[in-house]
Design a protein around this motif. Structure first.
Motif, short mmCIF file in Angstrom:
data_model
loop_
_atom_site.label_atom_id
_atom_site.label_comp_id
_atom_site.label_asym_id
_atom_site.label_seq_id
_atom_site.Cartn_x
_atom_site.Cartn_y
_atom_site.Cartn_z
N ASP A 28 0.81 -1.22 0.00
CA ASP A 28 0.00 0.00 0.00
C ASP A 28 0.85 1.27 0.00
O ASP A 28 0.35 2.35 0.27
CB ASP A 28 -0.93 0.00 1.22
CG ASP A 28 -1.94 -1.14 1.17
OD1 ASP A 28 -2.45 -1.44 0.08
OD2 ASP A 28 -2.20 -1.75 2.23
N LYS A 29 2.15 1.08 -0.25
CA LYS A 29 3.11 2.18 -0.34
C LYS A 29 3.36 2.88 1.00
O LYS A 29 3.71 4.07 1.04
CB LYS A 29 2.70 3.19 -1.42
CG LYS A 29 2.60 2.55 -2.80
CD LYS A 29 2.44 3.56 -3.88
CE LYS A 29 2.47 3.00 -5.28
NZ LYS A 29 2.36 1.58 -5.47
N ASN A 30 3.18 2.16 2.09
CA ASN A 30 3.50 2.69 3.41
C ASN A 30 4.96 2.38 3.74
O ASN A 30 5.38 1.23 3.67
CB ASN A 30 2.60 2.07 4.48
CG ASN A 30 1.14 2.41 4.27
OD1 ASN A 30 0.77 3.56 4.11
ND2 ASN A 30 0.29 1.38 4.26
N ASP A 31 5.71 3.42 4.07
CA ASP A 31 7.12 3.27 4.42
C ASP A 31 7.20 2.91 5.91
O ASP A 31 7.37 3.76 6.77
CB ASP A 31 7.84 4.60 4.14
CG ASP A 31 9.36 4.47 4.20
OD1 ASP A 31 9.85 3.43 4.68
OD2 ASP A 31 10.05 5.41 3.77
N ASN A 32 7.07 1.60 6.19
CA ASN A 32 6.89 1.13 7.57
C ASN A 32 8.17 0.77 8.31
O ASN A 32 8.19 0.80 9.54
CB ASN A 32 5.95 -0.07 7.60
CG ASN A 32 4.52 0.31 7.29
OD1 ASN A 32 4.10 1.43 7.56
ND2 ASN A 32 3.78 -0.62 6.71
N TYR A 33 9.21 0.38 7.58
CA TYR A 33 10.41 -0.12 8.24
C TYR A 33 11.67 0.46 7.59
O TYR A 33 11.69 0.76 6.40
CB TYR A 33 10.48 -1.65 8.17
CG TYR A 33 9.27 -2.32 8.77
CD1 TYR A 33 9.19 -2.55 10.14
CD2 TYR A 33 8.21 -2.73 7.98
CE1 TYR A 33 8.08 -3.16 10.70
CE2 TYR A 33 7.10 -3.34 8.53
CZ TYR A 33 7.04 -3.55 9.89
OH TYR A 33 5.94 -4.14 10.44
N ILE A 34 12.71 0.58 8.40
CA ILE A 34 14.02 0.99 7.90
C ILE A 34 15.06 -0.01 8.39
O ILE A 34 15.09 -0.36 9.57
CB ILE A 34 14.41 2.40 8.39
CG1 ILE A 34 13.46 3.45 7.81
CG2 ILE A 34 15.84 2.74 7.99
CD1 ILE A 34 13.73 4.86 8.30
N ILE A 35 15.88 -0.50 7.45
CA ILE A 35 16.99 -1.39 7.79
C ILE A 35 18.26 -0.56 7.75
O ILE A 35 18.55 0.10 6.75
CB ILE A 35 17.10 -2.56 6.80
CG1 ILE A 35 15.83 -3.42 6.83
CG2 ILE A 35 18.32 -3.43 7.12
CD1 ILE A 35 15.80 -4.51 5.77
N THR A 36 19.01 -0.58 8.85
CA THR A 36 20.27 0.16 8.90
C THR A 36 21.37 -0.70 9.49
O THR A 36 21.11 -1.66 10.21
CB THR A 36 20.15 1.44 9.76
OG1 THR A 36 19.72 1.09 11.07
CG2 THR A 36 19.19 2.43 9.14
N GLU A 37 22.57 -0.30 9.17
CA GLU A 37 23.75 -0.94 9.75
C GLU A 37 23.91 -0.41 11.18
O GLU A 37 23.83 0.79 11.41
CB GLU A 37 24.96 -0.55 8.91
CG GLU A 37 26.13 -1.45 9.03
CD GLU A 37 27.14 -1.16 7.94
OE1 GLU A 37 28.19 -1.81 7.96
OE2 GLU A 37 26.88 -0.30 7.08
N GLU A 38 24.10 -1.32 12.14
CA GLU A 38 24.19 -0.89 13.54
C GLU A 38 25.45 -0.07 13.81
O GLU A 38 25.41 0.96 14.46
CB GLU A 38 24.14 -2.09 14.48
CG GLU A 38 22.73 -2.60 14.72
CD GLU A 38 22.64 -3.49 15.92
OE1 GLU A 38 22.20 -3.01 16.99
OE2 GLU A 38 23.00 -4.68 15.81
N ASN A 39 26.58 -0.54 13.31
CA ASN A 39 27.84 0.16 13.57
C ASN A 39 28.68 0.17 12.28
O ASN A 39 29.43 -0.77 12.02
CB ASN A 39 28.61 -0.53 14.70
CG ASN A 39 29.84 0.26 15.11
OD1 ASN A 39 30.25 1.20 14.45
ND2 ASN A 39 30.45 -0.14 16.21
#
Length: 198
Positions: free
Chosen positions: A104-115
């Protein structure tokens, strides 16, 4: 991909020409085999039931040709759209950053590098003869998926290995089965992209 037993174990096959890996659950059962098709102008990744490659479970296709900010559409084998994962190019130069967007085009999550500093050390020392052989055993990057409220949902960690080819994916908090499938597929695509980047 419902009722998964975590942590999932992802292991690359270093003896093959393609960029591929097998995913197993905590009980050692194969839940997916991922294969990235090489030498294509547009990325296309197929997620199979196992290494026999007879039953495709999911497909991941790039929306653009070799673009810095390419999005990757994720769909089930019946063609049902789950959503997409999008790498934020300029933001990902220092710290890997991916947005996970649902159907539904909802930007629900972000994946990032911890360190990101760990990857920097790994890449820098990895260029030094002999010493570089050991960096993959001592410097292991990890990645987290957070929801819009900042709650960590999944964590991916590279396991100590001289060849850097094993990862563990663990669930930290509960989410809906549909979002879980989308996030797991997004992590699989992210691993392939980050591995290609070094």
């Amino acid at each position: 991909m419902n009722n998964l037993s975590y942590p999932l174990q992802l292991k690359f096959h270093i003896a093959t020409l393609s960029n591929d890996f097998t995913a197993k659950d905590a009980n050692g059962n194969v839940i997916a085999y991922t294969r990235q098709k090489k030498w294509r102008l547009k990325e296309h990744v197929e997620i199979y039931e196992n290494s026999n490659r007879k039953n495709v479970l999911f497909e991941i296709k790039a929306s653009n040709w070799l673009d810095f900010n390419t999005s990757y559409a994720i769909s089930e084998k019946n063609g049902r759209d789950l959503g997409k994962v999008s790498r934020k190019g300029i933001h990902s130069l220092w710290r890997a950053r991916y947005h996970v967007i649902d159907a539904d085009k909802n930007d629900n999550y972000i994946i990032t590098e911890e360190n990101p500093f760990i990857k920097f050390i790994d890449e820098t020392l990895g260029e030094i003869p002999i010493l570089g052989f050991f960096t993959g055993y001592f410097f292991n990057p990890s990645y987290i998926a957070k929801d819009k409220n900042g709650k960590v949902i999944l964590r991916l960690k590279k396991n100590p290995s001289f060849f850097g080819r094993k990862f563990s994916l663990d669930k930290i908090n509960e989410i809906s089965p549909e979002d879980e499938s989308l996030l797991v597929m997004s992590f699989m695509m992210m691993i392939l992209l980050e591995r290609n980047r070094g």
